[in-house]
Design an enzyme around this catalytic site. Sequence first.
Site, mmCIF file in Angstrom:
data_model
loop_
_atom_site.group_PDB
_atom_site.id
_atom_site.type_symbol
_atom_site.label_atom_id
_atom_site.label_comp_id
_atom_site.label_asym_id
_atom_site.label_seq_id
_atom_site.Cartn_x
_atom_site.Cartn_y
_atom_site.Cartn_z
ATOM 1 N N GLU A 1 1.355 -1.117 -0.166
ATOM 2 C CA GLU A 1 0.051 0.089 0.163
ATOM 3 C C GLU A 1 0.766 1.416 0.274
ATOM 4 O OE1 GLU A 1 -2.215 1.004 4.057
ATOM 5 O OE2 GLU A 1 -3.893 1.979 2.277
ATOM 6 N N ASP B 1 -11.954 2.086 4.550
ATOM 7 C CA ASP B 1 -12.297 3.126 5.438
ATOM 8 C C ASP B 1 -13.285 4.265 5.334
ATOM 9 O OD1 ASP B 1 -10.394 1.776 7.907
ATOM 10 O OD2 ASP B 1 -9.066 2.433 6.330
#
Length: 344
Positions: free
Chosen positions: A205, A284
């Site tokens: 990431e 999220d």
Amino acid sequence: MEKQSELQILSYINQVPKAELHIHIEGSFEPELMFEIANRNGIAIPYSSVGELRSAYKFGDLQDFLDIYYQGASVLLKTKDFYDLTYQYLRKAANDNIVHTEIFFDPQTHTQRDISLETVVSGITSAMEDAQKDFGISSYLILSFLRHLSEREAFEVLDLALPWKDKFIGVGLDSSERGNPPEKFARVFEKCRQLNLKVMAHAGEEGPWEYVADALDVLHVNRIDHGNRSMDNLELLERLSREKIPLTLCPLSNLKLKVISKLSNHPVKMMMEKGLIVTLNSDDPAYFGGYLNKNYFETAKALNLNMEDIKVLAINSFKASFLPLDIKKYWIEQVEVFHKNFKP
Ligand code: ADE
Ligand code: ZN
């Protein structure tokens, strides 16, 4: 994308049955619910309003986000808090025509504050059971280790969680990636594999492509969460394709955390062209400005994805899930039937 087809794509995305495989339950904590729970628990939030809190959601990188995310989670104290958080996400998910979801939770974020694992797990899992009854959505739970903490602490939380082992399907690895390579958790993951848990890790990431390779070689993961940086190594891309290791990509998260500078730079399309099993996810959603269908739609607009591409992504979401084979097959057929009958 011209107007007509944009609406068609949106309608297709909204209706196609799909699974979500990368969602942190603490990352679905909407400011409105956060204030409600903080009030009933008598905890002060260092923001005067929902609007002020939301406007603080500007992140330079992953760590900026994590600081605010752990602060938000700190108002969760009681079983009902975890229940309300989870039930709210599952209601939204069912509205997006998500029929199955695999949810991460970060036990250490809570046990470090002396919240018992029983409080956390019982709140989350009773919401999962109720949502199955109320909305027909199935869900699995995944225990995620915080990689900025030590190996010893990961072993400790795993031991604490073993009485609830039948409540979670696998383990993950999240939090600050750089400087916390997969090797740090090799032995914990080995134990988890021996316990027949599925294993996955956030990798590539913010961290380099080598962390993705190490997650495969050292942790023997079933799935990679994110994996964007795999684009930096052609051999690794070919390996992910050959070994059919799915990637759970999160485009709006990547944009908000500056993993990419604009959505049109997102690697999902190139990865599909290389034959990888890639899926779209919200990560999220309360912090990154969109739930799953928005991730699909914004990505489709930015990369000119068509309905065929969306169909492949929806099918991949079931292929990459931990559902039993017969249920995977059932949902993949449902996507095919939907595709054939779709009238814009
Ligand atoms: N925890 C919650 N969201 C995360 C992300 N995108 N990366 C790493 N850890 C996380
Ligand atoms: Zn994540």
